[in-house]
Design a protein around this motif. Structure first.
Motif, PDB file in Angstrom:
ATOM      1  N   MET A   1      -6.680  76.022  59.146  1.00  0.00           N
ATOM      2  CA  MET A   1      -5.506  75.660  59.527  1.00  0.00           C
ATOM      3  C   MET A   1      -5.046  73.931  59.935  1.00  0.00           C
ATOM      4  O   MET A   1      -6.158  73.431  60.233  1.00  0.00           O
ATOM      5  N   ASP A   2      -4.185  73.499  59.035  1.00  0.00           N
ATOM      6  CA  ASP A   2      -3.974  72.013  59.059  1.00  0.00           C
ATOM      7  C   ASP A   2      -2.696  71.658  59.107  1.00  0.00           C
ATOM      8  O   ASP A   2      -1.629  72.310  58.705  1.00  0.00           O
ATOM      9  N   ALA A   3      -2.354  70.456  60.078  1.00  0.00           N
ATOM     10  CA  ALA A   3      -1.066  70.074  60.204  1.00  0.00           C
ATOM     11  C   ALA A   3      -1.007  68.580  59.820  1.00  0.00           C
ATOM     12  O   ALA A   3      -2.108  67.757  59.597  1.00  0.00           O
ATOM     13  N   LEU A   4       0.317  68.250  59.613  1.00  0.00           N
ATOM     14  CA  LEU A   4       0.425  66.949  59.222  1.00  0.00           C
ATOM     15  C   LEU A   4       1.414  66.329  60.192  1.00  0.00           C
ATOM     16  O   LEU A   4       2.658  66.925  60.514  1.00  0.00           O
ATOM     17  N   ILE A   5       1.521  65.078  60.654  1.00  0.00           N
ATOM     18  CA  ILE A   5       2.536  64.158  61.234  1.00  0.00           C
ATOM     19  C   ILE A   5       3.199  63.141  60.368  1.00  0.00           C
ATOM     20  O   ILE A   5       1.992  62.448  59.817  1.00  0.00           O
ATOM     21  N   VAL A   6       4.184  63.367  60.520  1.00  0.00           N
ATOM     22  CA  VAL A   6       5.036  62.132  59.720  1.00  0.00           C
ATOM     23  C   VAL A   6       5.488  61.082  60.610  1.00  0.00           C
ATOM     24  O   VAL A   6       6.242  61.425  61.664  1.00  0.00           O
ATOM     25  N   THR A   7       5.253  59.834  60.436  1.00  0.00           N
ATOM     26  CA  THR A   7       5.739  58.871  61.656  1.00  0.00           C
ATOM     27  C   THR A   7       5.619  57.214  61.095  1.00  0.00           C
ATOM     28  O   THR A   7       5.132  57.071  59.648  1.00  0.00           O
ATOM     29  N   THR A   8       6.178  56.408  61.693  1.00  0.00           N
ATOM     30  CA  THR A   8       6.141  55.117  61.248  1.00  0.00           C
ATOM     31  C   THR A   8       6.219  54.275  62.583  1.00  0.00           C
ATOM     32  O   THR A   8       6.019  54.910  63.481  1.00  0.00           O
ATOM     33  N   ASP A   9       6.175  53.019  62.656  1.00  0.00           N
ATOM     34  CA  ASP A   9       6.069  52.169  63.498  1.00  0.00           C
ATOM     35  C   ASP A   9       7.310  52.516  64.622  1.00  0.00           C
ATOM     36  O   ASP A   9       8.221  52.730  64.045  1.00  0.00           O
ATOM     37  N   GLY A  10       7.101  52.547  65.973  1.00  0.00           N
ATOM     38  CA  GLY A  10       8.034  52.709  66.885  1.00  0.00           C
ATOM     39  C   GLY A  10       8.205  54.140  67.202  1.00  0.00           C
ATOM     40  O   GLY A  10       9.391  54.732  67.819  1.00  0.00           O
TER      41      GLY A  10
ATOM     42  N   ASP B   1       3.289  53.774  54.167  1.00  0.00           N
ATOM     43  CA  ASP B   1       2.367  53.035  53.120  1.00  0.00           C
ATOM     44  C   ASP B   1       0.793  53.332  53.461  1.00  0.00           C
ATOM     45  O   ASP B   1      -0.015  52.801  52.934  1.00  0.00           O
ATOM     46  N   GLY B   2       0.557  54.395  54.297  1.00  0.00           N
ATOM     47  CA  GLY B   2      -0.838  54.972  54.622  1.00  0.00           C
ATOM     48  C   GLY B   2      -1.507  53.747  55.517  1.00  0.00           C
ATOM     49  O   GLY B   2      -2.596  54.090  55.562  1.00  0.00           O
ATOM     50  N   GLU B   3      -0.774  53.034  56.057  1.00  0.00           N
ATOM     51  CA  GLU B   3      -1.446  52.141  57.212  1.00  0.00           C
ATOM     52  C   GLU B   3      -1.150  52.687  58.436  1.00  0.00           C
ATOM     53  O   GLU B   3      -0.313  53.357  58.824  1.00  0.00           O
ATOM     54  N   SER B   4      -2.050  52.024  59.517  1.00  0.00           N
ATOM     55  CA  SER B   4      -1.674  52.359  60.759  1.00  0.00           C
ATOM     56  C   SER B   4      -0.579  51.999  61.409  1.00  0.00           C
ATOM     57  O   SER B   4       0.009  51.048  60.848  1.00  0.00           O
TER      58      SER B   4
ATOM     59  N   GLU C   1      -1.719  52.469  69.106  1.00  0.00           N
ATOM     60  CA  GLU C   1      -1.794  52.458  67.683  1.00  0.00           C
ATOM     61  C   GLU C   1      -2.720  53.574  67.072  1.00  0.00           C
ATOM     62  O   GLU C   1      -3.746  53.946  67.883  1.00  0.00           O
ATOM     63  N   MET C   2      -1.950  54.223  66.022  1.00  0.00           N
ATOM     64  CA  MET C   2      -2.881  55.369  65.495  1.00  0.00           C
ATOM     65  C   MET C   2      -2.897  55.067  64.110  1.00  0.00           C
ATOM     66  O   MET C   2      -2.291  54.382  63.139  1.00  0.00           O
ATOM     67  N   ASP C   3      -4.341  55.393  63.636  1.00  0.00           N
ATOM     68  CA  ASP C   3      -4.405  55.016  62.149  1.00  0.00           C
ATOM     69  C   ASP C   3      -3.902  56.422  61.279  1.00  0.00           C
ATOM     70  O   ASP C   3      -3.778  57.560  61.634  1.00  0.00           O
ATOM     71  N   ALA C   4      -3.782  55.885  60.130  1.00  0.00           N
ATOM     72  CA  ALA C   4      -3.131  56.940  59.190  1.00  0.00           C
ATOM     73  C   ALA C   4      -4.167  57.588  58.366  1.00  0.00           C
ATOM     74  O   ALA C   4      -5.071  56.827  57.995  1.00  0.00           O
ATOM     75  N   ASP C   5      -3.963  58.868  57.790  1.00  0.00           N
ATOM     76  CA  ASP C   5      -4.886  59.240  56.950  1.00  0.00           C
ATOM     77  C   ASP C   5      -4.470  59.036  55.409  1.00  0.00           C
ATOM     78  O   ASP C   5      -5.138  59.140  54.521  1.00  0.00           O
ATOM     79  N   LEU C   6      -2.990  59.121  55.148  1.00  0.00           N
ATOM     80  CA  LEU C   6      -2.346  58.952  53.910  1.00  0.00           C
ATOM     81  C   LEU C   6      -1.083  58.553  54.021  1.00  0.00           C
ATOM     82  O   LEU C   6      -0.595  58.486  55.070  1.00  0.00           O
ATOM     83  N   SER C   7      -0.565  58.217  52.868  1.00  0.00           N
ATOM     84  CA  SER C   7       0.905  57.468  52.672  1.00  0.00           C
ATOM     85  C   SER C   7       1.589  59.075  52.601  1.00  0.00           C
ATOM     86  O   SER C   7       1.055  59.930  52.083  1.00  0.00           O
TER      87      SER C   7
END
Length: 174
Positions: free
Chosen positions: A1-10, A36-39, A47-53
């Protein structure tokens, strides 16, 4: 089971951090996708690290999509159109989409709220209604694959419902 969070700054810090760790605690693999796949940094500085774009994320790799609120959903609508496409793909597949607070802005842009019930932060009630949904002022509203909540105080009830939903569905093919 896998989940994805989509987000950006703010993003609203608690609305990303609480589901991120709570879902992991339940044994669900978590990844964060950003434009952009960046934190990214939350409204109060987490601050949260991204895993992918977001462009590299595929609905077929995940069982659940999580859309935290804050300023991030509005910015995603503007700077990452692929996030809108991803929401549509999750909805078309019938996989759960868990949105809290201003996360509903991304659902609105994906045009998936027509004839459904949803909730979100009170200030976007008219936006949710203009998108064709019935706004329900409750801590957690479920309509088919949509699981929506109003604000951080609703997180426990919302996550409990999200966990019940994902535990009842088959996992995505690996």
């Amino acid at each position: 089971m896998d989940a994805l969070i989509v987000t950006t700054d703010g993003f609203e810090d608690s609305e990303l951090i609480y589901p991120y760790y709570r879902l992991q605690e339940a044994g669900i693999g978590m990844e964060i996708a950003t434009p952009d796949g960046e934190s990214v940094t939350g409204k109060i500085g987490e601050e949260m690290d991204a895993d992918l774009s977001i462009a590299d994320a595929s609905e077929s790799d995940y069982d659940l999509l999580v859309v935290p609120g804050g300023n991030a959903p509005e910015d995603l609508r503007i700077e990452a159109e692929e996030s809108i496409d991803l929401v549509r793909e999750f909805d078309e597949s019938g996989k759960p989409i868990a949105s809290v607070c201003h996360g509903a802005q991304l659902l609105i842009s994906a045009d998936i709220l027509e004839d459904r019930e949803a909730t979100g932060f009170w200030a976007i009630q008219v936006d949710i209604e203009n998108a064709g949904a019935t706004f329900v002022d409750e801590e957690c509203v479920v309509d088919d694959n949509l699981i929506t909540a109003r604000y951080p105080a609703d997180l426990p009830a919302w996550l409990s419902t999200v966990l019940d939903r994902v535990e009842a569905q088959p996992a995505a093919a690996d």
